[in-house]
Write an enzyme that holds these catalytic residues in place. Sequence first.
Site, mmCIF file in Angstrom:
data_model
loop_
_atom_site.group_PDB
_atom_site.id
_atom_site.type_symbol
_atom_site.label_atom_id
_atom_site.label_comp_id
_atom_site.label_asym_id
_atom_site.label_seq_id
_atom_site.Cartn_x
_atom_site.Cartn_y
_atom_site.Cartn_z
ATOM 1 C CG HIS A 193 -2.046 0.963 1.152
ATOM 2 N ND1 HIS A 193 -1.907 2.306 1.429
ATOM 3 C CD2 HIS A 193 -3.351 0.782 0.812
ATOM 4 C CE1 HIS A 193 -3.077 2.910 1.273
ATOM 5 N NE2 HIS A 193 -3.965 2.021 0.897
ATOM 6 C CG ASP A 236 -7.843 -1.955 -2.507
ATOM 7 O OD1 ASP A 236 -8.995 -1.516 -2.352
ATOM 8 O OD2 ASP A 236 -6.833 -1.244 -2.455
#
Length: 432
Positions: free
Chosen positions: A308, A366
């Site tokens: 991320h 995600d």
Amino acid sequence: MSDKKANLVLQPSGASYELDVISGTEGPDAIDISRLYGDAGIFTYDPGFVSTASCHSSITYIDGDEGILRYRGYPIEQLAAKSTFIEVAYLLLYGELPDARQLADFNGIITHHTMVNEALLRFFEGYHYDAHPMAMMVGVVGSLAGFYHDSLDIFDPRQRDICAHRLIAKIPTIAAACHKHNVGEPVMYPRNDLSYSANFMHMLKGTPCEDYEVDPLAERALDLLFILHADHEQNASTSTVRLAGSSGANPFACVSAGITSLWGPAHGGANEAVLTMLEEMGSVRNIDKYIARAKDKDDSYRLMGFGHRVYKNYDPRARIIREVCHLVLEKLADSNNPLFELALKLEEIATNDEYFVERKLYPNVDFYSGIIYRALGIPDNMFTVMFAIARTVGWVSHWTEMVSDPQFRIGRPRQIYDGAPKRDYVPIGERS
């Protein structure tokens, strides 16, 4: 404002400028450069605004190195375990957790604002049957100002509240209608006896032919994902909402702008990209080949849903949603679907592979959210729409905070001009 100062010395002139240093409750200090152009005649340059604080905010705190995410000071882990999306929405909007009466009143307001003007539904007739749901969301949400223009005085706190409530309540109704338009089914009206998440599933999956029973695990999984996606500080779409709102634009237009920004594959489309990646892999037998490609520095391929930009440690939202993801797959997913087997195997291998562990490339939110949405039967083209439903709460919270800020002013970033210097117009017949 702290007592700290920073001293800027320009070379070779030696001109010196004293700058204030601003300290927040937590996080890095910031050097106040707001007067730098006026005093020194220079700008600062920061592509992507990676080192620039654009505002004061008391809504969300992130420490990417430590894997910390807090809403109004409350750790996301506690809110995910003990709260509901509606309670979190109240917290983000008003700064404190509600008492029982406040929560009941707020839930009642949101529930009874879920209907949209009937004429609004005719907007969908103007879209092609296979229009992307996000394209419809941008247009329909932006049009809300044409239907609810009775409360658009952004400097009236009561009218700001009404707009916020309308947006939070009506976004799921509009989102579900986008899907119904795609599949050619009649729009399902909201039900006041259902929770926020269950009501959305009813409008998305139900038909007039028979009652649709929402599975409690599906309802909880969706509510949890909404909580985890509700806000994430000054990301691209939130900053877009703030910049659009800085001109005094109405909140419906601002949220429509936020939806547009979210639509980008580098922002809200990441969970859909995870499913695309898994489908490209095709089988557990191919995992080693794709992992080898991800490790190859000369290959541009990378695993989607791992690592991320903000979190240099484990994404705290991923740790929360992982357990629910496994429960959803076990109870609600097609056990014969090779994609889910592939996802779990890839997770197992990557989280134990020295290459990914050393680089802290852990599965992020995600990775799990895309798998959950697929298991719940939500179409891939609706994944970013799901993100928009949740993030609307954060958008309106930031918009409200910005408009009520005494320092509220229009945003106007600067630039470094690299174009041609002054030149004179040449008649067309004389141009070489």
